[in-house]
Design a protein around this motif. Structure first.
Motif, PDB file in Angstrom:
ATOM      1  N   GLU A  92      95.814  32.470 -38.770  1.00  0.00           N
ATOM      2  CA  GLU A  92      95.056  33.357 -39.659  1.00  0.00           C
ATOM      3  C   GLU A  92      93.779  32.675 -40.137  1.00  0.00           C
ATOM      4  O   GLU A  92      92.745  33.322 -40.300  1.00  0.00           O
ATOM      5  CB  GLU A  92      95.912  33.807 -40.852  1.00  0.00           C
ATOM      6  N   VAL A  93      93.854  31.362 -40.373  1.00  0.00           N
ATOM      7  CA  VAL A  93      92.664  30.617 -40.781  1.00  0.00           C
ATOM      8  C   VAL A  93      91.629  30.649 -39.655  1.00  0.00           C
ATOM      9  O   VAL A  93      90.444  30.923 -39.891  1.00  0.00           O
ATOM     10  CB  VAL A  93      93.024  29.170 -41.191  1.00  0.00           C
ATOM     11  N   GLU A  94      92.072  30.401 -38.416  1.00  0.00           N
ATOM     12  CA  GLU A  94      91.156  30.471 -37.259  1.00  0.00           C
ATOM     13  C   GLU A  94      90.561  31.874 -37.140  1.00  0.00           C
ATOM     14  O   GLU A  94      89.365  32.044 -36.897  1.00  0.00           O
ATOM     15  CB  GLU A  94      91.905  30.136 -35.966  1.00  0.00           C
ATOM     16  N   HIS A  95      91.424  32.874 -37.299  1.00  0.00           N
ATOM     17  CA  HIS A  95      90.993  34.265 -37.198  1.00  0.00           C
ATOM     18  C   HIS A  95      89.975  34.590 -38.299  1.00  0.00           C
ATOM     19  O   HIS A  95      89.014  35.326 -38.061  1.00  0.00           O
ATOM     20  CB  HIS A  95      92.222  35.184 -37.288  1.00  0.00           C
ATOM     21  N   GLY A  96      90.169  34.017 -39.485  1.00  0.00           N
ATOM     22  CA  GLY A  96      89.218  34.229 -40.583  1.00  0.00           C
ATOM     23  C   GLY A  96      87.822  33.758 -40.213  1.00  0.00           C
ATOM     24  O   GLY A  96      86.831  34.430 -40.495  1.00  0.00           O
ATOM     25  N   ALA A  97      87.752  32.610 -39.554  1.00  0.00           N
ATOM     26  CA  ALA A  97      86.443  32.097 -39.120  1.00  0.00           C
ATOM     27  C   ALA A  97      85.820  33.017 -38.072  1.00  0.00           C
ATOM     28  O   ALA A  97      84.606  33.262 -38.087  1.00  0.00           O
ATOM     29  CB  ALA A  97      86.589  30.677 -38.581  1.00  0.00           C
ATOM     30  N   GLY A 100      81.267  39.433 -39.118  1.00  0.00           N
ATOM     31  CA  GLY A 100      80.548  39.935 -40.292  1.00  0.00           C
ATOM     32  C   GLY A 100      79.092  39.502 -40.288  1.00  0.00           C
ATOM     33  O   GLY A 100      78.198  40.284 -40.614  1.00  0.00           O
ATOM     34  N   ASN A 101      78.859  38.251 -39.879  1.00  0.00           N
ATOM     35  CA  ASN A 101      77.478  37.743 -39.819  1.00  0.00           C
ATOM     36  C   ASN A 101      76.663  38.509 -38.791  1.00  0.00           C
ATOM     37  O   ASN A 101      75.485  38.810 -39.021  1.00  0.00           O
ATOM     38  CB  ASN A 101      77.471  36.247 -39.501  1.00  0.00           C
ATOM     39  N   GLU A 102      77.266  38.842 -37.647  1.00  0.00           N
ATOM     40  CA  GLU A 102      76.559  39.625 -36.617  1.00  0.00           C
ATOM     41  C   GLU A 102      76.214  41.011 -37.145  1.00  0.00           C
ATOM     42  O   GLU A 102      75.100  41.506 -36.940  1.00  0.00           O
ATOM     43  CB  GLU A 102      77.414  39.731 -35.355  1.00  0.00           C
ATOM     44  N   ASP A 147      71.980  53.307 -42.377  1.00  0.00           N
ATOM     45  CA  ASP A 147      73.290  53.757 -42.864  1.00  0.00           C
ATOM     46  C   ASP A 147      74.394  53.457 -41.854  1.00  0.00           C
ATOM     47  O   ASP A 147      75.487  53.032 -42.232  1.00  0.00           O
ATOM     48  CB  ASP A 147      73.264  55.254 -43.183  1.00  0.00           C
ATOM     49  N   THR A 148      74.112  53.653 -40.567  1.00  0.00           N
ATOM     50  CA  THR A 148      75.099  53.366 -39.518  1.00  0.00           C
ATOM     51  C   THR A 148      75.439  51.885 -39.494  1.00  0.00           C
ATOM     52  O   THR A 148      76.608  51.495 -39.455  1.00  0.00           O
ATOM     53  CB  THR A 148      74.549  53.810 -38.136  1.00  0.00           C
ATOM     54  N   ARG A 149      74.398  51.048 -39.527  1.00  0.00           N
ATOM     55  CA  ARG A 149      74.612  49.588 -39.514  1.00  0.00           C
ATOM     56  C   ARG A 149      75.340  49.129 -40.782  1.00  0.00           C
ATOM     57  O   ARG A 149      76.157  48.219 -40.724  1.00  0.00           O
ATOM     58  CB  ARG A 149      73.285  48.851 -39.389  1.00  0.00           C
ATOM     59  N   LEU A 150      75.015  49.759 -41.910  1.00  0.00           N
ATOM     60  CA  LEU A 150      75.694  49.417 -43.157  1.00  0.00           C
ATOM     61  C   LEU A 150      77.186  49.701 -43.033  1.00  0.00           C
ATOM     62  O   LEU A 150      78.014  48.859 -43.401  1.00  0.00           O
ATOM     63  CB  LEU A 150      75.107  50.198 -44.336  1.00  0.00           C
ATOM     64  N   GLU A 151      77.539  50.849 -42.481  1.00  0.00           N
ATOM     65  CA  GLU A 151      78.963  51.186 -42.341  1.00  0.00           C
ATOM     66  C   GLU A 151      79.669  50.224 -41.380  1.00  0.00           C
ATOM     67  O   GLU A 151      80.837  49.888 -41.587  1.00  0.00           O
ATOM     68  CB  GLU A 151      79.149  52.645 -41.927  1.00  0.00           C
ATOM     69  N   GLU A 152      78.966  49.768 -40.349  1.00  0.00           N
ATOM     70  CA  GLU A 152      79.549  48.769 -39.436  1.00  0.00           C
ATOM     71  C   GLU A 152      79.806  47.459 -40.183  1.00  0.00           C
ATOM     72  O   GLU A 152      80.837  46.812 -39.999  1.00  0.00           O
ATOM     73  CB  GLU A 152      78.624  48.537 -38.237  1.00  0.00           C
ATOM     74  N   LEU A 153      78.869  47.079 -41.037  1.00  0.00           N
ATOM     75  CA  LEU A 153      79.021  45.866 -41.848  1.00  0.00           C
ATOM     76  C   LEU A 153      80.187  46.019 -42.825  1.00  0.00           C
ATOM     77  O   LEU A 153      81.037  45.127 -42.935  1.00  0.00           O
ATOM     78  CB  LEU A 153      77.722  45.575 -42.607  1.00  0.00           C
ATOM     79  N   VAL A 154      80.232  47.153 -43.519  1.00  0.00           N
ATOM     80  CA  VAL A 154      81.319  47.407 -44.475  1.00  0.00           C
ATOM     81  C   VAL A 154      82.662  47.323 -43.769  1.00  0.00           C
ATOM     82  O   VAL A 154      83.600  46.676 -44.267  1.00  0.00           O
ATOM     83  CB  VAL A 154      81.145  48.788 -45.162  1.00  0.00           C
ATOM     84  N   LYS A 155      82.755  47.939 -42.610  1.00  0.00           N
ATOM     85  CA  LYS A 155      84.021  47.946 -41.865  1.00  0.00           C
ATOM     86  C   LYS A 155      84.441  46.522 -41.495  1.00  0.00           C
ATOM     87  O   LYS A 155      85.599  46.133 -41.691  1.00  0.00           O
ATOM     88  CB  LYS A 155      83.867  48.810 -40.606  1.00  0.00           C
ATOM     89  N   ALA A 156      83.523  45.734 -40.976  1.00  0.00           N
ATOM     90  CA  ALA A 156      83.835  44.357 -40.562  1.00  0.00           C
ATOM     91  C   ALA A 156      84.234  43.499 -41.760  1.00  0.00           C
ATOM     92  O   ALA A 156      85.233  42.773 -41.705  1.00  0.00           O
ATOM     93  CB  ALA A 156      82.632  43.735 -39.842  1.00  0.00           C
TER      94      ALA A 156
END
Length: 167
Positions: A72-77, A83-85, A102-111
């Protein structure tokens, strides 16, 4: 003299506080009444500083404890990278509030929401149960120090996010 209490330094509490701030910033970025560009700038700095500090000061230390799932720690990284992408894609949209924005914002929120939820259920619960209060306070201090260094370096700038994403 250090005026923080042990709870204010507990790495779990400090990380959770950042998570709630990120959620508040998402609400501001979605609101047509808010200064969405300012909210994005604040969010970008917090997301990068938070993720970099977790990876530099917290994740490696938590892997040494039974009860904290190393995978899970590896997965978190990995989720930090996702999220950075998504953040970079939003930062590169010029017209704040446009359909693309708005589309990109929702992609960020989801990630990011996915990561926050998973991290809270797995890594942070494991840390709360398996890591002593004293060690969590040490990790919290180290996290806050690294996070402050990142924030002072304008870590949320599009140029820095691009450098992190493209390595």
């Amino acid at each position: 003299m250090n005026t923080r209490t042990a709870e204010q330094e507990d790495v779990v509490a400090v990380i959770l506080k950042d998570h709630r701030t990120m959620e508040d910033l998402f609400r501001r970025m979605r609101s047509v009444e808010a200064d969405r560009a300012a909210a994005l700038k604040e969010f970008a700095a917090l997301l990068i500083a938070h993720g970099e500090a977790e990876e530099a000061e917290v994740y490696g230390a938590l892997k040494r404890f039974k009860g904290v799932d190393d995978e899970e720690v590896e997965h978190g990284a990995e989720e930090h990278a996702e999220g950075n992408e998504a953040l970079l894609k939003l930062l590169e949209v010029e017209d704040v509030g446009s359909e693309e924005w708005d589309t990109r914002l929702e992609e960020l929120v989801k990630a990011v929401d996915h990561h926050l939820d998973e991290e809270e259920r797995t890594i942070l619960n494991g840390a709360r149960e398996s890591v002593s209060d004293e060690r969590r306070a040490e990790l919290g201090r180290a996290f806050l120090e690294e996070r402050a260094k990142q924030l002072a370096s304008d870590c949320g700038s599009p140029e820095n996010v691009r450098a992190i994403v493209h390595g």
